[in-house]
Design a protein around this motif. Structure first.
Motif, PDB file in Angstrom:
ATOM      1  N   THR A 138       0.689  -1.508  -0.185  1.00 57.35           N
ATOM      2  CA  THR A 138      -0.138  -0.396   0.199  1.00 57.35           C
ATOM      3  C   THR A 138       0.765   0.995   0.425  1.00 57.35           C
ATOM      4  O   THR A 138       1.139   1.970  -1.120  1.00 57.35           O
ATOM      5  CB  THR A 138      -0.911   0.029   1.544  1.00 57.35           C
ATOM      6  N   LEU A 139       1.166   1.818   1.158  1.00 58.11           N
ATOM      7  CA  LEU A 139       2.186   2.989   0.985  1.00 58.11           C
ATOM      8  C   LEU A 139       3.069   2.481   0.467  1.00 58.11           C
ATOM      9  O   LEU A 139       3.318   3.324  -0.204  1.00 58.11           O
ATOM     10  CB  LEU A 139       2.658   3.159   2.945  1.00 58.11           C
ATOM     11  N   GLY A 140       3.494   1.671  -0.020  1.00 59.26           N
ATOM     12  CA  GLY A 140       5.250   1.948  -0.305  1.00 59.26           C
ATOM     13  C   GLY A 140       5.094   1.802  -1.736  1.00 59.26           C
ATOM     14  O   GLY A 140       5.952   2.303  -1.900  1.00 59.26           O
ATOM     15  N   VAL A 141       3.896   1.529  -1.696  1.00 61.95           N
ATOM     16  CA  VAL A 141       3.923   1.484  -3.965  1.00 61.95           C
ATOM     17  C   VAL A 141       2.988   3.138  -4.110  1.00 61.95           C
ATOM     18  O   VAL A 141       2.939   3.893  -4.902  1.00 61.95           O
ATOM     19  CB  VAL A 141       3.538   0.947  -4.797  1.00 61.95           C
ATOM     20  N   TRP A 142       2.296   3.694  -3.100  1.00 58.32           N
ATOM     21  CA  TRP A 142       1.237   4.490  -3.473  1.00 58.32           C
ATOM     22  C   TRP A 142       2.230   5.910  -2.964  1.00 58.32           C
ATOM     23  O   TRP A 142       1.539   7.211  -3.637  1.00 58.32           O
ATOM     24  CB  TRP A 142       0.085   4.609  -2.306  1.00 58.32           C
ATOM     25  N   GLU A 143       3.291   5.678  -2.020  1.00 55.50           N
ATOM     26  CA  GLU A 143       3.601   7.179  -2.030  1.00 55.50           C
ATOM     27  C   GLU A 143       4.979   7.319  -2.773  1.00 55.50           C
ATOM     28  O   GLU A 143       4.782   9.005  -3.595  1.00 55.50           O
ATOM     29  CB  GLU A 143       4.434   7.232  -0.607  1.00 55.50           C
ATOM     30  N   PRO A 144       5.382   6.699  -3.746  1.00 56.27           N
ATOM     31  CA  PRO A 144       6.183   7.198  -4.594  1.00 56.27           C
ATOM     32  C   PRO A 144       4.833   7.916  -5.760  1.00 56.27           C
ATOM     33  O   PRO A 144       5.658   8.669  -6.940  1.00 56.27           O
ATOM     34  CB  PRO A 144       7.139   6.198  -5.022  1.00 56.27           C
ATOM     35  N   LEU A 145       3.851   7.066  -5.886  1.00 57.09           N
ATOM     36  CA  LEU A 145       2.802   7.633  -7.401  1.00 57.09           C
ATOM     37  C   LEU A 145       2.273   8.922  -6.746  1.00 57.09           C
ATOM     38  O   LEU A 145       1.999   9.717  -7.875  1.00 57.09           O
ATOM     39  CB  LEU A 145       1.831   6.353  -7.539  1.00 57.09           C
ATOM     40  N   ALA A 146       2.021   9.437  -5.916  1.00 62.87           N
ATOM     41  CA  ALA A 146       1.620   9.802  -4.756  1.00 62.87           C
ATOM     42  C   ALA A 146       2.081  10.996  -5.477  1.00 62.87           C
ATOM     43  O   ALA A 146       2.231  12.896  -5.755  1.00 62.87           O
ATOM     44  CB  ALA A 146       1.201  10.395  -3.502  1.00 62.87           C
ATOM     45  N   SER A 147       4.068  10.709  -5.100  1.00 56.26           N
ATOM     46  CA  SER A 147       4.692  12.323  -5.504  1.00 56.26           C
ATOM     47  C   SER A 147       4.695  13.224  -7.066  1.00 56.26           C
ATOM     48  O   SER A 147       4.900  13.944  -7.307  1.00 56.26           O
ATOM     49  CB  SER A 147       6.238  11.942  -5.325  1.00 56.26           C
ATOM     50  N   VAL A 148       4.593  12.003  -7.711  1.00 58.49           N
ATOM     51  CA  VAL A 148       4.366  11.895  -9.009  1.00 58.49           C
ATOM     52  C   VAL A 148       3.341  12.430  -9.474  1.00 58.49           C
ATOM     53  O   VAL A 148       3.172  13.187 -10.581  1.00 58.49           O
ATOM     54  CB  VAL A 148       4.839  10.862  -9.746  1.00 58.49           C
ATOM     55  N   ALA A 149       2.482  12.626  -8.995  1.00 52.87           N
ATOM     56  CA  ALA A 149       0.967  13.162  -9.309  1.00 52.87           C
ATOM     57  C   ALA A 149       0.436  14.913  -8.244  1.00 52.87           C
ATOM     58  O   ALA A 149      -0.120  14.928  -8.681  1.00 52.87           O
ATOM     59  CB  ALA A 149       0.324  11.923  -8.595  1.00 52.87           C
ATOM     60  N   ASP A 150       1.168  14.618  -7.637  1.00 55.01           N
ATOM     61  CA  ASP A 150       1.763  16.456  -6.936  1.00 55.01           C
ATOM     62  C   ASP A 150       0.626  15.882  -5.900  1.00 55.01           C
ATOM     63  O   ASP A 150      -0.521  16.743  -5.540  1.00 55.01           O
ATOM     64  CB  ASP A 150       1.264  17.251  -7.335  1.00 55.01           C
ATOM     65  N   ALA A 151       0.056  14.861  -5.181  1.00 54.64           N
ATOM     66  CA  ALA A 151      -0.892  14.627  -3.856  1.00 54.64           C
ATOM     67  C   ALA A 151      -0.059  14.265  -2.674  1.00 54.64           C
ATOM     68  O   ALA A 151       1.346  13.927  -2.974  1.00 54.64           O
ATOM     69  CB  ALA A 151      -1.591  13.218  -4.780  1.00 54.64           C
ATOM     70  N   SER A 274      -8.869   9.657  -9.038  1.00 53.60           N
ATOM     71  CA  SER A 274     -10.027   9.554  -9.262  1.00 53.60           C
ATOM     72  C   SER A 274     -10.567  10.874  -8.894  1.00 53.60           C
ATOM     73  O   SER A 274     -11.958  11.978  -9.115  1.00 53.60           O
ATOM     74  CB  SER A 274     -10.992   9.065 -10.393  1.00 53.60           C
ATOM     75  N   MET A 275     -10.689  10.959  -7.323  1.00 55.92           N
ATOM     76  CA  MET A 275     -11.376  11.381  -6.553  1.00 55.92           C
ATOM     77  C   MET A 275     -11.268  13.157  -6.188  1.00 55.92           C
ATOM     78  O   MET A 275     -11.181  13.489  -5.195  1.00 55.92           O
ATOM     79  CB  MET A 275     -12.034  10.901  -5.542  1.00 55.92           C
ATOM     80  N   ARG A 276     -10.302  13.051  -6.115  1.00 57.24           N
ATOM     81  CA  ARG A 276      -9.282  14.444  -5.739  1.00 57.24           C
ATOM     82  C   ARG A 276      -9.627  15.812  -5.824  1.00 57.24           C
ATOM     83  O   ARG A 276     -10.026  16.532  -4.940  1.00 57.24           O
ATOM     84  CB  ARG A 276      -7.885  14.733  -6.585  1.00 57.24           C
ATOM     85  N   LYS A 277     -10.961  15.902  -7.335  1.00 59.02           N
ATOM     86  CA  LYS A 277     -11.388  17.258  -7.662  1.00 59.02           C
ATOM     87  C   LYS A 277     -12.497  16.974  -6.461  1.00 59.02           C
ATOM     88  O   LYS A 277     -13.369  18.264  -5.894  1.00 59.02           O
ATOM     89  CB  LYS A 277     -11.793  16.565  -8.695  1.00 59.02           C
ATOM     90  N   VAL A 278     -13.356  15.810  -5.743  1.00 57.55           N
ATOM     91  CA  VAL A 278     -13.939  16.169  -4.947  1.00 57.55           C
ATOM     92  C   VAL A 278     -13.957  16.177  -3.146  1.00 57.55           C
ATOM     93  O   VAL A 278     -14.854  15.634  -2.371  1.00 57.55           O
ATOM     94  CB  VAL A 278     -15.287  14.903  -5.770  1.00 57.55           C
ATOM     95  N   LEU A 279     -13.007  15.584  -3.040  1.00 60.09           N
ATOM     96  CA  LEU A 279     -12.214  15.863  -1.587  1.00 60.09           C
ATOM     97  C   LEU A 279     -12.556  16.899  -1.050  1.00 60.09           C
ATOM     98  O   LEU A 279     -11.622  18.094  -1.675  1.00 60.09           O
ATOM     99  CB  LEU A 279     -10.767  15.305  -1.692  1.00 60.09           C
ATOM    100  N   PRO A 280     -12.766  16.977   0.548  1.00 58.27           N
ATOM    101  CA  PRO A 280     -13.257  18.154   1.072  1.00 58.27           C
ATOM    102  C   PRO A 280     -11.481  19.162   0.974  1.00 58.27           C
ATOM    103  O   PRO A 280     -10.546  18.612   1.436  1.00 58.27           O
ATOM    104  CB  PRO A 280     -13.236  18.091   2.102  1.00 58.27           C
ATOM    105  N   VAL A 281     -11.169  20.116   0.788  1.00 60.10           N
ATOM    106  CA  VAL A 281     -10.712  21.136   1.837  1.00 60.10           C
ATOM    107  C   VAL A 281      -8.915  20.685   2.613  1.00 60.10           C
ATOM    108  O   VAL A 281      -8.269  20.624   2.843  1.00 60.10           O
ATOM    109  CB  VAL A 281     -10.290  22.002   0.985  1.00 60.10           C
ATOM    110  N   SER A 282     -10.647  20.842   3.626  1.00 62.20           N
ATOM    111  CA  SER A 282     -10.174  21.089   4.666  1.00 62.20           C
ATOM    112  C   SER A 282     -11.394  20.252   5.516  1.00 62.20           C
ATOM    113  O   SER A 282     -12.910  19.739   5.148  1.00 62.20           O
ATOM    114  CB  SER A 282      -9.943  21.969   5.659  1.00 62.20           C
ATOM    115  N   VAL A 283     -11.334  19.452   6.684  1.00 65.90           N
ATOM    116  CA  VAL A 283     -12.264  18.297   7.638  1.00 65.90           C
ATOM    117  C   VAL A 283     -12.808  19.150   9.053  1.00 65.90           C
ATOM    118  O   VAL A 283     -11.222  19.411  10.189  1.00 65.90           O
ATOM    119  CB  VAL A 283     -11.547  17.012   7.354  1.00 65.90           C
TER     120      VAL A 283
END
Length: 514
Positions: A138-151, A274-283
């Motif tokens: 999970t984290l091991g592959v999600w985090e490098p992908l997230a860095s590429v996607a600026d997430a 694909s959900m980035r645009k519908v995520l809350p900015v703050s919670v």
């Protein structure tokens, strides 16, 4: 073939020894960069839909073992070991002999993906024994992908999450947030016979209400349950159902099962992106009061936001002169009408107790967001203008139109996709206030807040976005709004030719191939 020492380490089943063995083979040799491997992360984190991937589409991808936009880079030696046992792995994996010249994201991805595939036997010393393998998947592959996607991902183990999406005092084994929103949670049990218990905890450790305050417009939350060497990917839906994303559990004690698990993890990550645009900015945390300036506080309930103002009459009204009880009461009466699209809906009209001097109003929940494309910007500005038009008809001005006061309304049955909130700053048009909310001279007309003052703030709202590719029609509308003349109302703007031209411009851009 691997040297015996490293091969035995990888096949040992001991997580520490396996990682050492994997690092040893990865660090061998200095060769030219692999062009296929170098392009795989941008492909895996790219070509993401603008709207959330439907749950049935995700289920179909995982159940049918669909290939990804790029093959997953793993070390060539481990690739050969895997393909010899499971030949179809060549459809999902790409062998890389060297990381020479690779960026850090690719290096981390390959190391973690390779490390996960080499967990030939899952040895558990309690639930903690599963953590190494699951974290790699999970984290091991999600985090490098997230860095590429600026997430930005934030993970925690055995902690109640900050968004209050899980039940207090009941901690998920693993939770991952993107920004402020919970996007993945997992439960792990030591034995295969406890898989059903892990699934049950995915539900029991979840808060009872699905609120846009925490989840924005997310259609589902991704989950996984692990029992020993069995893995089940799931999704938790808005109506509280736990849906299996594949028919039978994946076995982590064989090459085939681990390949499927890794590929499914990437499919899930792409669904999250694909959900980035519908995520809350703050919670806002559930039942946790957030104090703001001027005595204002907000508290999130399961189905509403409760706003209170201390010393409302003496301080907020008489000293600060931010509004009056008559103005704010009238504004919420307008907002309570069924046709008042664009204004936040009061679930309970405001009250003001002279004893204690406390103001209170209960509001429809929404989540903070800013448009990320021209279509969303058009939708948001249209809703804001519609909301202002209702206030302007009663000669009220909002005076504080900015993105923190525009929220996304995604509650089932919500009358507005975007809502103008914070009606506690309304004032009578044309009446000189004793205090100013803005130091920007061109917002006021003759030193007063007029209807056109709100429109000039809408122009600034349109400018203050990260939407790329501003068209000529939008520029023209922004200029006309910034120069709105005395007496111009929001209802008139909705009929302007420049506003109609902007709508046509956005529609034309949407029809063009990207």
């Amino acid at each position: 073939m691997l040297p015996n020492l490293e091969r035995n380490a990888i096949l040992s089943g001991d997580p520490n020894e396996q990682v050492k063995g994997v690092k040893q083979v990865i660090n061998e040799g200095e060769q030219a960069p692999d062009p296929i491997a170098s392009s795989c992360l941008p492909q895996l984190a790219g070509h993401i839909p603008d709207t959330p991937v439907p749950l049935n589409t995700l289920k179909e991808a995982i159940r049918n073992r669909q290939t990804l936009p790029a093959k997953l880079p793993v070390h060539a030696t481990v690739y050969n070991m895997c393909v010899s046992e499971y030949p179809a792995a060549c459809d999902y994996l790409h062998p890389v002999t060297s990381l020479s010249g690779a960026d850090s994201a690719l290096a981390f991805f390959q190391t973690h993906a390779t490390g996960f595939l080499t967990f030939l036997r899952i040895h558990c010393n309690g639930e903690a024994g599963l953590h190494s393998a699951i974290d790699l998947m999970t984290l091991g592959v999600w985090e490098p992908l997230a860095s590429v996607a600026d997430a930005v991902l934030v993970s925690s183990r055995d902690k109640s999450d900050s968004s209050s999406a899980t039940v207090s005092m009941k901690r998920p084994d693993l939770s991952i947030h993107m920004g402020s929103a919970l996007v993945l949670k997992g439960e792990e049990k030591e034995d295969m016979t406890e898989l059903a218990d892990a699934e049950h905890e995915l539900l029991s450790k979840f808060s009872r209400k699905w609120s846009p305050v925490y989840f924005g417009g997310m259609p589902y939350i991704l989950c996984f349950a692990v029992g020993g060497s069995l893995l089940q990917w799931c999704a938790l839906t808005r109506d509280g159902q736990l849906i299996h994303l594949h028919d039978s559990p994946m076995r982590l004690d064989c090459w085939q099962g681990r390949v499927w698990a890794l590929v499914a993890s990437i499919h899930c990550f792409r669904a999250v992106l694909s959900m980035r645009k519908v995520l809350p900015v703050s919670v806002l945390r559930l039942h946790k009061k957030v104090e703001r300036e001027h005595g204002v506080s907000l508290e999130a309930k399961e189905d509403r936001i409760v706003k209170k103002i201390k010393n409302f009459g003496k301080h907020y009204v008489k000293k600060l002169m931010l509004t009056t009880w008559e103005y704010v009461g009238k504004a919420y009466e307008i907002a309570s009408k069924s046709g008042s699209v664009g204004l936040v809906e009061p679930l309970q009209l405001p009250s003001w107790r002279s004893e204690g001097d406390e103001y209170k109003v209960s509001l429809e929940p929404g989540y903070g967001a800013t448009p990320t494309n021209s279509v969303q910007l058009l939708q948001a500005v249209t809703c804001v203008l519609q909301g202002l038009s209702h206030l302007h008809k009663e000669q009220l001005v909002h005076r504080d139109v900015r993105w923190p006061n525009v929220v996304h309304g995604h509650r089932p049955g919500s009358r507005s996709e975007w809502m103008l909130v914070d009606l506690e700053t309304v004032w009578q048009a044309g009446k000189a206030p004793s205090s100013r909310l803005h130091r920007i001279a061109d917002v006021l007309l003759n030193g007063r807040y007029e209807l056109a003052s709100d429109l000039r703030l809408v122009a600034r709202l349109m400018e203050d976005t990260c939407v790329a590719g501003t068209g000529a029609a939008q520029v023209t509308l922004q200029r006309e709004l910034s120069q709105a003349a005395l007496g111009t109302s929001a209802e008139q703007v909705l009929g302007w030719q420049s506003f109609q031209n902007w709508k046509l411009e956005v529609q034309a851009n949407e029809r063009e191939p990207h």
